[in-house]
Design a protein around this motif. Structure first.
Motif, PDB file in Angstrom:
ATOM      1  N   PRO A   1      -1.928  -9.320  -0.794  1.00 48.36           N
ATOM      2  CA  PRO A   1      -2.639 -10.305   0.042  1.00 48.36           C
ATOM      3  C   PRO A   1      -3.426  -9.601   1.147  1.00 48.36           C
ATOM      4  CG  PRO A   1      -0.306 -10.879  -0.205  1.00 48.36           C
ATOM      5  CD  PRO A   1      -0.487  -9.525  -0.798  1.00 48.36           C
ATOM      6  N   GLU A   2      -4.471 -10.251   1.619  1.00 46.24           N
ATOM      7  CA  GLU A   2      -5.351  -9.662   2.639  1.00 46.24           C
ATOM      8  C   GLU A   2      -4.591  -9.217   3.879  1.00 46.24           C
ATOM      9  OE1 GLU A   2      -8.627  -8.916   3.065  1.00 46.24           O
ATOM     10  OE2 GLU A   2      -8.963  -9.292   0.949  1.00 46.24           O
ATOM     11  N   ASP A   3      -3.601 -10.002   4.329  1.00 48.75           N
ATOM     12  CA  ASP A   3      -2.898  -9.677   5.573  1.00 48.75           C
ATOM     13  C   ASP A   3      -1.897  -8.540   5.415  1.00 48.75           C
ATOM     14  OD1 ASP A   3      -1.373 -11.327   3.946  1.00 48.75           O
ATOM     15  OD2 ASP A   3      -0.268 -12.199   5.628  1.00 48.75           O
TER      16      ASP A   3
ATOM     17  N   GLU B   1      -3.376  -3.765   5.407  1.00 42.57           N
ATOM     18  CA  GLU B   1      -3.623  -2.818   6.489  1.00 42.57           C
ATOM     19  C   GLU B   1      -2.666  -1.630   6.440  1.00 42.57           C
ATOM     20  OE1 GLU B   1      -3.520  -2.898  11.292  1.00 42.57           O
ATOM     21  OE2 GLU B   1      -4.392  -4.611  10.252  1.00 42.57           O
ATOM     22  N   VAL B   2      -1.384  -1.878   6.134  1.00 46.36           N
ATOM     23  CA  VAL B   2      -0.381  -0.818   6.081  1.00 46.36           C
ATOM     24  C   VAL B   2       0.180  -0.745   4.662  1.00 46.36           C
ATOM     25  CG1 VAL B   2       1.825   0.002   6.967  1.00 46.36           C
ATOM     26  CG2 VAL B   2       0.236  -1.167   8.487  1.00 46.36           C
ATOM     27  N   VAL B   3       0.140   0.448   4.069  1.00 42.56           N
ATOM     28  CA  VAL B   3       0.708   0.681   2.738  1.00 42.56           C
ATOM     29  C   VAL B   3       1.865   1.658   2.905  1.00 42.56           C
ATOM     30  CG1 VAL B   3       0.280   1.607   0.438  1.00 42.56           C
ATOM     31  CG2 VAL B   3      -1.495   0.288   1.591  1.00 42.56           C
ATOM     32  N   ARG B   4       3.031   1.296   2.356  1.00 39.17           N
ATOM     33  CA  ARG B   4       4.211   2.160   2.433  1.00 39.17           C
ATOM     34  C   ARG B   4       4.473   2.774   1.067  1.00 39.17           C
ATOM     35  NH1 ARG B   4       4.808  -1.770   6.065  1.00 39.17           N
ATOM     36  NH2 ARG B   4       5.627  -1.216   8.100  1.00 39.17           N
ATOM     37  N   ILE B   5       4.671   4.086   1.056  1.00 39.71           N
ATOM     38  CA  ILE B   5       4.903   4.838  -0.180  1.00 39.71           C
ATOM     39  C   ILE B   5       6.277   5.481  -0.111  1.00 39.71           C
ATOM     40  CG2 ILE B   5       4.105   6.745  -1.623  1.00 39.71           C
ATOM     41  CD1 ILE B   5       1.323   6.371  -0.393  1.00 39.71           C
TER      42      ILE B   5
END
Length: 128
Positions: A84-86, A89-93
């Motif tokens: 989703p758009e919201d 912003e932050v991607v956790r790997i």
């Protein structure tokens, strides 16, 4: 005649209240749930980092395979487009311990190129 000294007995209720409060805090912390990770995953070790449970994360296996909540992901682009758009912003790997650093850096760069303002690499705290 001797005067009697009246000693007031200290009530043990304060100690009991403290114990009950500590138990309440323990069960609140212990009862926190997070999404299960893949069983064959071994996390990278680090020390002196702020710890918290990983929320929605993408798992990277040693062979470069990507999974999200146990399901295979075709590419970083497919994963990012499906979010989703919201939440973009932050991607956790969560990388496997045996994953090469070059692969991890390239994956993080791909997510930054796609529009993520922050890429967080989730590891476990070192035991040393």
């Amino acid at each position: 005649m001797r005067t009697r000294i009246h000693r007031s007995r200290i009530e043990p209720t304060i100690a009991l209240i403290n114990v009950v409060f500590l138990m309440l805090v323990f069960f609140m912390v212990a009862g926190t749930l997070s999404q299960p990770l893949d069983k064959d995953l071994r996390l990278v070790r680090t020390s002196d980092l702020e710890g918290r449970a990983p929320p929605d994360t993408i798992v990277v296996h040693p062979d470069g395979r990507l999974t999200y909540r146990g399901k295979a992901i075709a590419s970083p682009q497919a994963f990012y487009a499906a979010r989703p758009e919201d939440e973009r912003e932050v991607v956790r790997i969560v990388p496997d311990e045996a994953l090469s650093a070059i692969t991890l850096v390239n994956l993080a760069r791909d997510f930054r190129t796609l529009g993520a303002s922050r890429v967080v690499i989730v590891t476990r705290r070192g035991l040393e």
